[in-house]
Design a protein around this motif. Sequence first.
Motif, PDB file in Angstrom:
ATOM      1  N   GLY A 176       0.802  -1.199   0.000  1.00 44.72           N
ATOM      2  CA  GLY A 176       0.000   0.000   0.000  1.00 44.72           C
ATOM      3  C   GLY A 176       0.844   1.262   0.000  1.00 44.72           C
ATOM      4  N   ARG A 178       1.219   3.513   2.187  1.00 45.75           N
ATOM      5  CA  ARG A 178       1.831   3.875   3.469  1.00 45.75           C
ATOM      6  C   ARG A 178       2.486   2.661   4.123  1.00 45.75           C
ATOM      7  NH1 ARG A 178       2.517   9.250   3.238  1.00 45.75           N
ATOM      8  NH2 ARG A 178       0.577  10.257   2.540  1.00 45.75           N
ATOM      9  N   VAL A 226      -8.573   6.851  -0.423  1.00 44.22           N
ATOM     10  CA  VAL A 226      -8.196   5.437  -0.409  1.00 44.22           C
ATOM     11  C   VAL A 226      -9.006   4.710  -1.475  1.00 44.22           C
ATOM     12  CG1 VAL A 226      -7.452   5.322   1.993  1.00 44.22           C
ATOM     13  CG2 VAL A 226      -9.846   4.961   1.427  1.00 44.22           C
ATOM     14  N   ALA A 230      -8.397  -1.290  -0.120  1.00 42.11           N
ATOM     15  CA  ALA A 230      -7.296  -0.829   0.732  1.00 42.11           C
ATOM     16  C   ALA A 230      -7.343  -1.545   2.083  1.00 42.11           C
ATOM     17  CB  ALA A 230      -7.392   0.681   0.929  1.00 42.11           C
ATOM     18  N   VAL A 231      -6.177  -1.989   2.561  1.00 42.18           N
ATOM     19  CA  VAL A 231      -6.074  -2.633   3.873  1.00 42.18           C
ATOM     20  C   VAL A 231      -5.544  -1.575   4.836  1.00 42.18           C
ATOM     21  CG1 VAL A 231      -5.105  -4.526   5.214  1.00 42.18           C
ATOM     22  CG2 VAL A 231      -5.601  -4.849   2.779  1.00 42.18           C
ATOM     23  N   GLN A 232      -6.479  -0.971   5.546  1.00 41.97           N
ATOM     24  CA  GLN A 232      -6.133   0.105   6.470  1.00 41.97           C
ATOM     25  C   GLN A 232      -5.922  -0.480   7.869  1.00 41.97           C
ATOM     26  OE1 GLN A 232      -9.087   3.211   7.790  1.00 41.97           O
ATOM     27  NE2 GLN A 232      -7.856   4.500   6.438  1.00 41.97           N
ATOM     28  N   PRO A 239      -6.339  -5.211  10.932  1.00 39.17           N
ATOM     29  CA  PRO A 239      -6.586  -4.669   9.583  1.00 39.17           C
ATOM     30  C   PRO A 239      -8.064  -4.625   9.216  1.00 39.17           C
ATOM     31  CG  PRO A 239      -5.685  -6.895   9.460  1.00 39.17           C
ATOM     32  CD  PRO A 239      -5.635  -6.499  10.909  1.00 39.17           C
ATOM     33  N   HIS A 246     -17.102   2.156   1.446  1.00 38.99           N
ATOM     34  CA  HIS A 246     -16.082   2.786   2.295  1.00 38.99           C
ATOM     35  C   HIS A 246     -16.087   4.300   2.122  1.00 38.99           C
ATOM     36  CE1 HIS A 246     -13.004   4.060  -0.654  1.00 38.99           C
ATOM     37  NE2 HIS A 246     -13.327   2.991  -1.343  1.00 38.99           N
ATOM     38  N   GLY A 250      -9.447   8.224   4.445  1.00 39.36           N
ATOM     39  CA  GLY A 250      -9.150   7.390   5.599  1.00 39.36           C
ATOM     40  C   GLY A 250      -8.116   8.068   6.473  1.00 39.36           C
ATOM     41  N   VAL A 254      -2.463   2.861   5.024  1.00 43.88           N
ATOM     42  CA  VAL A 254      -2.841   1.693   4.227  1.00 43.88           C
ATOM     43  C   VAL A 254      -1.581   0.856   3.987  1.00 43.88           C
ATOM     44  CG1 VAL A 254      -3.728   0.902   2.005  1.00 43.88           C
ATOM     45  CG2 VAL A 254      -4.780   2.864   3.150  1.00 43.88           C
ATOM     46  N   VAL A 257      -3.063  -3.393  -0.518  1.00 46.75           N
ATOM     47  CA  VAL A 257      -4.302  -3.258  -1.295  1.00 46.75           C
ATOM     48  C   VAL A 257      -4.619  -4.628  -1.892  1.00 46.75           C
ATOM     49  CG1 VAL A 257      -5.455  -2.141  -3.240  1.00 46.75           C
ATOM     50  CG2 VAL A 257      -3.816  -0.853  -1.848  1.00 46.75           C
TER      51      VAL A 257
END
Length: 281
Positions: A176, A178, A226, A230-232, A239, A246, A250, A254, A257
Amino acid sequence: MVLTVVRAGPLTLVQDRGRTGLAHLGVPRAGPLDRPAAELANRLVGNGPDAALLEVTGGGLELVSDAGVWVAVTGAEVEVDVDGAGRGLHRAERLPAGSLLRLGAPVRGLRSFVAVAGGVDVPAVLGSRSTDTLAWVGPPRVLDGATLPVGVPQGPPEAVDAPRLPRPGRLRVRPGPRADWFGSDALRRLCQAAYVVGADSNRVGLRLEGPALERVRTEELPSEGVVLGAVQVPPNGQPVVFLADHPPTGGYPVLAVVHPDDLWQCGQARPGETLRFVTGA
């Protein structure tokens, strides 16, 4: 022609392909959580890909049509019957006028899709007939006793169609935007662990429970756009995979993804089931 909903089950919504291009106004895209299943249902009854249909979470739908019509049920494995006579999944079935179409409880998967020839012809809101459950933009939730108008059939039903996608596997993820806010091995840890689907999962996000993913940067992250899948990772390290409803921004980093072709698995995952991730294209 109208459909009358005798029982709506735990959650039934009208969905089409979604409401795109409005994220800058704070409007999620919505749309079906298992897009391949929804597209198959529409094809089976001769609809175009933009036709609206019903997304049924947890089964339990019962409806009656005031005229004979072709219908198709796809997605989760459920018992389907018309006036008590068993009917098949993933194929067009004739629903005579006044007959009762009934869906049982899913034995595998979570969400079913019911398409009707001509599509569910409720008024569009901001260019879509999809219901967004975050801000409740679009048609209201379908309740017991609701009447749903049906459009004009566009073509004959399909005798056969492509089979459904293979059974679920690991969710493929890419790094992702981040990922650098986590330790260098965070993505590997995400893929090595098993995560359980939380009971508070919904159309906004698939909330997972498992080994916490720790951040190496703890300062506040300004809200930013996002993407779907996305895996926040919120402060508790658990997660959340962002799904069709969504929010457009966010507040947490993240890490990864989910591959778009695997998102349908998130829509069919049931609370208590185990999911695993794998890196890959």
